[in-house]
Scaffold this active site. Structure first.
Site, short mmCIF file in Angstrom:
data_model
loop_
_atom_site.label_atom_id
_atom_site.label_comp_id
_atom_site.label_asym_id
_atom_site.label_seq_id
_atom_site.Cartn_x
_atom_site.Cartn_y
_atom_site.Cartn_z
N GLU A 130 -3.34 3.70 -12.78
CA GLU A 130 -2.17 3.44 -11.93
C GLU A 130 -2.56 2.89 -10.55
O GLU A 130 -1.91 1.99 -10.01
CB GLU A 130 -1.37 4.73 -11.76
CG GLU A 130 -0.12 4.61 -10.93
CD GLU A 130 0.93 3.71 -11.55
OE1 GLU A 130 1.50 4.09 -12.58
OE2 GLU A 130 1.19 2.63 -11.01
N GLY A 135 -1.35 0.40 -4.93
CA GLY A 135 -1.63 1.76 -4.44
C GLY A 135 -0.57 2.80 -4.73
O GLY A 135 -0.56 3.43 -5.79
N ILE A 137 2.69 2.57 -5.23
CA ILE A 137 3.89 2.25 -6.03
C ILE A 137 3.55 2.46 -7.51
O ILE A 137 2.63 1.84 -8.02
CB ILE A 137 4.32 0.77 -5.83
CG1 ILE A 137 4.49 0.46 -4.34
CG2 ILE A 137 5.58 0.46 -6.62
CD1 ILE A 137 4.82 -1.02 -4.06
N GLY A 188 -8.18 -1.73 10.70
CA GLY A 188 -8.79 -1.33 9.43
C GLY A 188 -8.02 -1.78 8.21
O GLY A 188 -8.30 -1.37 7.09
N LYS A 206 -4.39 -8.14 -9.08
CA LYS A 206 -3.26 -7.26 -9.36
C LYS A 206 -2.24 -7.96 -10.26
O LYS A 206 -1.68 -7.34 -11.18
CB LYS A 206 -2.61 -6.82 -8.04
CG LYS A 206 -3.55 -5.97 -7.19
CD LYS A 206 -3.00 -5.81 -5.79
CE LYS A 206 -3.95 -5.02 -4.90
NZ LYS A 206 -3.54 -5.08 -3.48
N GLY A 303 -4.23 2.46 1.03
CA GLY A 303 -4.36 3.60 1.93
C GLY A 303 -4.84 4.82 1.18
O GLY A 303 -4.56 4.99 -0.01
#
Ligand SMILES: NC(=O)c1ccc[n+]([C@@H]2O[C@H](COP(=O)([O-])OP(=O)(O)OC[C@H]3O[C@@H](n4cnc5c(N)ncnc54)[C@H](OP(=O)(O)O)[C@@H]3O)[C@@H](O)[C@H]2O)c1
Length: 434
Positions: A130, A135, A137, A188, A206, A303
């Site tokens: 996943e 990330g 979602i 970052g 992706k 993140g």
């Protein structure tokens, strides 16, 4: 009930986020599963200097991933290292040991996920991935299960948070691409080498994975046309605004009468569309189904914690299968088998286009450009010119009506030799229907 034991390899952004969630949220996870999910081993090259969250209990710490994969106490291996070399070795070794795998690795899955899944089927273990796209979602779960009864017609995605952060900053704060990129690096969001983000390669991995899930074909990144955002400038947002549009790096996968067309490229999208309101480092994915029509998914595309949630949720799903003894066996690609169909070239697509020129001002420029377009049966829609003092690199825009990308590129190539052009024309599609 006995715990299911997890080994985590890689304690960087994603690995440390997943580990913190597993430690802090252990009780919630136990209540949801009906049994504990225990971290039994962690691994990273610099393990000696890593501070682990409190509450994990007795745990193996190692710098050698083989000690995790071969440990008989470990039921699931989470590969959170990244890249295609060591990561592939870890997955291959885990499959040999008949350990189920959770991974966040978009590059590896986009390049050879279908082969890894075939190995996993033979070994009777599961592969969960996943976190490899967008990330936080849960778009895999959506395509694999949530709307798997539908027939997907199109996907439009803002899939790279860094380039979206840069583009929305250019639009809303009237800042330059260079300025926004430097800020993204300071915060970052962008790597020191930002190529993967701003040249579209990250989004292409992706989109390759999402397209495989949506259309059931073995799509690799090489099948997808890619163009980054480096040539977008402040003036393009001013002209796009005049047209009621904005500009986003858009991953599109569309089933057309001619075939499947895939691309990652900057495109004009209507200011009024929900996708235009995906701001900053957020991601948004619009899926169009034949039966269920449009659905939209929004959230943090990267993140430590958002991606950590995706990893932990995958671990829980796989742990449930292991504990119940009846693997769900829903293919991570949403199809039992992936076909070998290859998408058609983006040159076959028909769209209205935005052409931005920078010219040394002189009479007859529009007539010359219009002549080149007319020779390829391309009809002008509008000519836009904002006031500018600099007559030596004067920007202006021509929009053209629906035309094939092949004809448009021929026209752009024919324009290349015109001596009044200060740089090659910038051509962007207008994505309507959103
Ligand atoms: N960052 C995100 O927001 C995000 C979002 C979605 C998906 N992903 C994917 O998640 C994966 C991990 O990304 P990340 O950002 O967490 O990377 P990262 O911060 O660079 O972390 C990588 C980790 O892997 C460890 N490692 C590298 N080589 C190793 C080896 N040979 N043996 C053991 N450990 C090794 C590193 O150890 P040391 O620290 O000790 O060197 C580090 O802890 C990638 O596939 C990435 O594409 C990331």
């Amino acid at each position: 009930m006995r715990a299911v034991n997890v080994g985590i390899v890689g304690l960087g952004n994603v690995g440390s986020g997943a580990l913190e969630i597993l430690a802090e949220n252990a009780e919630q996870i136990r209540l949801k599963l009906g049994f504990p999910l225990r971290v039994a081993a962690v691994c990273s090259r610099g393990i000696a200097s890593k501070k682990l969250p409190a509450g994990l209990g007795k745990i193996k710490r190692t710098a050698d991933w083989r000690e995790v994969v071969s440990d008989p106490a470990i039921d699931i291996v989470a590969e959170l290292v990244g890249g295609t070399t060591v990561a592939r070795e870890i997955l291959d070794a885990a499959i040999l040991e008949k350990k189920s795998i959770v991974t966040a690795n978009k590059e590896l899955i986009a390049l050879c996920g279908a082969d890894i899944w075939s190995q996993a089927i033979k070994a009777g273990i599961n592969l969960a991935m996943e976190a490899s796209v967008a990330g936080g979602i849960p778009i895999h779960a959506v395509l694999r299960e949530g709307i798997s009864g539908d027939r997907i017609q199109a996907i439009y995605g803002i899939l790279n948070g860094t380039s979206n952060y840069i583009l929305t900053g250019m639009e809303k704060q009237a800042r330059s691409l260079e300025d926004m990129l430097a800020e993204a690096q300071r915060l970052g969001y962008a790597e020191a080498d930002p190529a993967a983000d701003i040249d579209g390669h990250d989004a292409r991995y992706k989109l390759a994975i999402l397209s495989a899930l949506a259309f059931g074909e073995r799509i690799t990144p090489a099948d997808i046309y890619v163009e980054g955002i480096r040539r977008i400038s402040q003036i393009d947002f001013a002209y796009a605004g005049q047209l009621g549009q904005t500009i986003r790096l858009l991953g599109t996968a569309r089933q057309t009468a001619e075939g499947l067309i895939l691309s990652v490229r900057p495109a004009l999208i209507p200011r009024s569309t929900i996708l235009a309101n995906v701001d900053g480092s957020y991601n948004g994915i619009w899926v169009r189904g034949h039966y269920g029509s449009d659905t939209f998914y929004y959230g943090r595309g990267a993140g430590s914690k958002p991606t950590g949630v995706a990893v932990v949720s995958d671990l829980m799903r796989v742990a449930r299968e292991i504990r119940s003894g009846s693997p769900e066996r829903v293919s991570p690609f949403a199809h039992e088998r992936l076909g070998e169909y290859k998408p058609i070239s983006v040159l076959e697509q028909s769209r209205p286009y935005y052409l931005r020129f920078r010219v040394e001002d002189r009479p007859g420029i529009i007539a010359t450009l219009a002549g080149i377009l007319a020779d390829r049966h391309i009809s002008l829609d509008a000519v836009l010119q904002l006031p500018s003092d600099d007559k030596r690199t004067l920007p202006f825009v021509i929009t053209v009506e629906n035309t094939s990308e092949r004809a448009l590129r021929e026209a752009v190539d024919a324009m290349a030799s015109l001596d009044f052009l200060r740089e090659p024309p910038l051509a962007l599609p207008l994505e309507g229907g959103l």
